[in-house]
Design a protein around this motif. Structure first.
Motif, PDB file in Angstrom:
ATOM      1  N   ILE A 373    -136.695  -4.017  37.526  1.00 22.09           N
ATOM      2  CA  ILE A 373    -136.296  -3.988  38.935  1.00 22.09           C
ATOM      3  C   ILE A 373    -134.780  -4.091  39.052  1.00 22.09           C
ATOM      4  O   ILE A 373    -134.169  -5.013  38.506  1.00 22.09           O
ATOM      5  CB  ILE A 373    -136.945  -5.147  39.726  1.00 22.09           C
ATOM      6  CG1 ILE A 373    -138.471  -5.094  39.597  1.00 22.09           C
ATOM      7  CG2 ILE A 373    -136.518  -5.099  41.188  1.00 22.09           C
ATOM      8  CD1 ILE A 373    -139.116  -3.889  40.207  1.00 22.09           C
ATOM      9  N   HIS A 375    -132.085  -5.053  41.572  1.00 21.72           N
ATOM     10  CA  HIS A 375    -132.036  -5.799  42.825  1.00 21.72           C
ATOM     11  C   HIS A 375    -131.129  -5.107  43.838  1.00 21.72           C
ATOM     12  O   HIS A 375    -129.944  -4.890  43.570  1.00 21.72           O
ATOM     13  CB  HIS A 375    -131.520  -7.217  42.567  1.00 21.72           C
ATOM     14  CG  HIS A 375    -131.204  -7.972  43.814  1.00 21.72           C
ATOM     15  ND1 HIS A 375    -132.171  -8.338  44.721  1.00 21.72           N
ATOM     16  CD2 HIS A 375    -130.017  -8.415  44.323  1.00 21.72           C
ATOM     17  CE1 HIS A 375    -131.604  -8.979  45.724  1.00 21.72           C
ATOM     18  NE2 HIS A 375    -130.307  -9.034  45.513  1.00 21.72           N
ATOM     19  N   SER A 401    -136.903  -9.583  44.432  1.00 22.57           N
ATOM     20  CA  SER A 401    -136.669  -8.829  43.200  1.00 22.57           C
ATOM     21  C   SER A 401    -137.119  -9.608  41.969  1.00 22.57           C
ATOM     22  O   SER A 401    -137.763  -9.063  41.073  1.00 22.57           O
ATOM     23  CB  SER A 401    -135.186  -8.478  43.086  1.00 22.57           C
ATOM     24  OG  SER A 401    -134.766  -7.698  44.180  1.00 22.57           O
ATOM     25  N   CYS A 410    -135.011  -8.231  35.721  1.00 21.37           N
ATOM     26  CA  CYS A 410    -134.395  -8.177  37.045  1.00 21.37           C
ATOM     27  C   CYS A 410    -132.892  -7.985  36.847  1.00 21.37           C
ATOM     28  O   CYS A 410    -132.199  -8.887  36.365  1.00 21.37           O
ATOM     29  CB  CYS A 410    -134.673  -9.456  37.832  1.00 21.37           C
ATOM     30  SG  CYS A 410    -133.957  -9.443  39.496  1.00 21.37           S
TER      31      CYS A 410
END
Length: 682
Positions: A373, A375, A401, A410
């Protein structure tokens, strides 16, 4: 009576007897009977295997799958007869008091039984069982709802003015007003009905929002998939025994009945959940033939395979042979991802002036994991609280996130762009791997304030622009040898990241290969500039990392002794008169995590001394950037001291790393003499 219904009742009794359901039903009845309390509603959960039912009677099997509410009535009548015949519950008066919840163990693996959360239109009017899967992105607090209620006729002469003849029970998709309100009338005399409040049966209810797992593709920074899609969150209702059975951020497979809930002028499509299972994707059992061949070619050394991997990694973004230390650290962090509790985490903080190139490299690497992911700056990194949008007024914890990246990475971008409070929260999470969400009771209709602890199971990546740091802060003059200026970021936060990496190019210029790569890609973005890009594709790396991260590795006694010896020696060497040892207690966990990751990257299940050497060199290099050099005195780029251009350079690197190993043993013997190292190098 309809002969078909009668036949299905007989089949129900046979099935309950054969499956053990009848014995469980009798046991549940005994609990009610022993309480000696009269209930308005007696609730029973019956587990149903659709395959077994269909073998007994196809009509009943079809009825359960496609008309579950009507099928529950058939089970209700059978259970009522059983209770009366066997005198199981003395207090029971009418069949309406029995509430049956059918729970299918599974559904047929056919497309018509799958409800996709990203496909429209939803068939929420059929009120039959569907199977669906997705990721929980919001969770409300547990509230109460009315399972059932007893109503009495207000006309005293009416037979319905007493007893348990008017019972209302919650049905899937129904609102509270469908079960309890003041305008019900008697079906016998049409007089108003009044609820007998002392017989109201309450249950737990939790509202959850789930979204299709495809949303993760949209949250990655870089993707070779250019398809467009629209995804919308879907509301789930968890009731009674299912309340708190879901965890925010987890991937679930559910069985439930779609419904349409009216809330004022708005209609919300939702699913009344019947059963919940954690979704566990199957990992690949092997890697590509090219990786296997490369592993066989480099089997003579524990260091060559990972060196080549790092050297050729991400050739679609940066030229082979550049950023090798960073690419090795990225690969180690990728394989050291897991959704298990108390996993070994490996966070990366990169000091660089090549922010554009580094950003591209990290974005590309994210896509190699299912849960990588990036953010978005406009949202929260960690969970937040908002008011439930379904009109209940209760609190709803929203995912973020870090939660969506569970078991993955992340990537939070430039660390210097965040405000002080966000950095303090990040530091707290890096230390504890949890975050606490505060829910003020007064604001959300609760009697008391609540604190909900959310587990954060992800690796964090970030970078700091060195040029930005030097512009915004006055350079300190008392730097130690090898130490970098990281004054833009709080010292404790820098220590919170497992590794501090500095890319090998000077801040004043990019290397010539990188410049050529950028120019060629600008002219032809789809071009394969290097042969290794064709031999080791992005998909091959995805499969490789998925396989490697699922390996279970154990520390050998030699590797454990080497790590322990280095840790104790470094704590004695890295000290100052004010703060004591500058080596944090978490450094030992980081060392073990690095060593395990290198073993996984080498496709081994045992951590050798060679893995520990790489882990120690990476950590020592990171500590040098933070606190300056120590008595161990490693080179500025100890893992890749020179370019890897051919087999001879790989052999030279092995010789160099063996020398580092000997130097490390001398360091341990000098500063931690009490530790005995069982090493074949001695």
């Amino acid at each position: 009576m309809d002969p078909e219904i009668q036949k299905m009742r007989e089949v129900v009794l046979v099935y309950l007897d054969r499956s053990g359901g009848l014995q469980k039903f009798v046991h549940d009845c005994k609990k009610y009977n022993d309480s000696k309390q009269s209930y308005a509603v007696y609730r029973f959960i019956i587990s149903i295997n659709p395959s077994d039912i269909a073998e007994l009677d196809a009509t009943l099997g079809n009825y359960i799958l496609h008309n579950p509410l009507q099928a529950a009535q058939i089970f209700q009548s059978v259970c009522f007869v059983a209770i009366k015949t066997l005198s199981l519950i003395e207090q029971l008066q009418t069949e309406a008091q029995i509430s049956i919840l059918l729970k299918p163990t599974h559904l047929p693996p056919l497309p018509s039984y799958v409800l996709s959360l990203s496909t429209y239109p939803f068939n929420y009017t059929s009120q039959r069982f569907y199977m669906s899967e997705g990721i929980v992105i919001a969770m409300g607090t547990v509230t109460k709802y009315t399972q059932g209620a007893r109503f009495l006729c207000t006309e005293e002469t009416c037979p319905f003015s007493e007893g348990f003849r008017c019972i209302r029970v919650h049905c899937p998709g129904a609102t509270e007003s469908a079960t309890v309100r003041t305008d019900f009338v008697c079906s016998l005399c049409s007089s108003p009905l009044q609820e007998d409040m002392k017989f109201r049966v309450l249950g737990d209810k939790q509202i959850v929002e789930m979204i299709d797992a495809k949303i993760l593709n949209a949250l990655k920074g870089y993707s070779i998939d250019n398809s467009h899609f629209r995804i919308q969150a879907f509301t789930l209702f968890l009731r009674d025994e299912l309340a708190n059975k879901m965890t925010i951020g987890n991937h679930y497979r559910i069985i439930g009945i779609p419904a349409c809930v009216q809330n004022g002028l708005q209609a919300t499509a939702c699913i009344e959940v019947n059963s919940v299972q954690i979704y566990k994707p199957n990992g690949r059992s092997s890697v590509s033939d090219n990786f296997k061949y490369l592993l066989s070619l480099t089997s003579s050394s524990c260091w060559k395979f990972t060196a080549v991997l790092a050297n050729i990694f991400a050739s679609q973004v940066v030229p082979p042979g550049t950023y090798n230390t960073l690419k090795l650290a990225i690969l180690l962090s990728l394989v050291q991802t897991s959704e298990k509790e108390n996993a070994d985490y490996l966070d990366l903080l990169i000091m660089t002036s090549d922010t554009v190139v580094i950003d591209r490299l990290l974005n590309y690497s994210l896509c190699l994991l299912p849960r990588g992911i990036r953010h978005p700056p406009s949202s929260d990194i960690f969970p937040s609280v908002s008011k439930d949008k379904h009109g209940t007024g209760s609190a709803s914890i929203q995912a973020c996130s870090a939660v969506l990246a569970k078991g993955g990475i992340c990537y939070i971008g430039d660390l210097s762009s965040y405000k002080k409070d966000k950095l303090e929260l990040l530091q707290s999470v890096l230390e504890s791997r949890t975050t606490t969400v505060f829910i003020p009771g007064k604001k959300y209709g609760e009697e008391a304030d609540q604190q909900v602890t959310v587990s954060i199971q992800t690796n964090f990546w970030s970078f700091v622009d060195v040029d930005s740091s030097s512009k915004k802060h006055i350079q300190k003059e008392n730097f130690l040898i090898g130490q970098m200026d990281v004054s833009l970021i709080p010292v404790n936060l820098v220590d919170g990241f497992g590794l501090l990496i500095y890319n090998e190019f000077p801040s004043c210029r990019l290397s010539s290969p990188v410049v050529h790569h950028i120019l060629k890609k600008a002219i032809n973005p789809e071009a394969m500039l290097y042969k290794v890009s064709q031999q080791f594709r992005t998909q091959d790396y995805e499969e490789f990392i998925l396989f490697a991260r699922n390996l279970h590795v154990v520390l050998s006694s030699e590797a454990e002794s080497l790590i322990q010896g280095y840790y104790l020696a470094s704590r004695r060497v890295r000290r100052d008169s004010i703060h004591g040892s500058t080596l944090s207690a978490s450094a030992l966990k980081i060392l073990i995590s690095l060593a395990k990751a290198h073993a996984k990257l080498s496709l081994r299940q045992t951590v050798f001394e060679e893995d520990a050497v790489i882990a120690i060199l990476l950590l020592e290099s990171s500590l040098t950037l933070k606190h300056g050099t120590s008595a161990l005195c490693v080179a500025p780029n100890p893992v890749f001291p020179f370019d890897l251009s051919d087999e001879n350079s790989l052999q030279q690197r092995d010789i160099y790393l063996m020398q580092c190993h000997h130097q490390l043993l001398k360091f341990i013997n000098a500063y931690s003499p009490g530790i005995h190292i069982n090493s074949h190098e001695e």
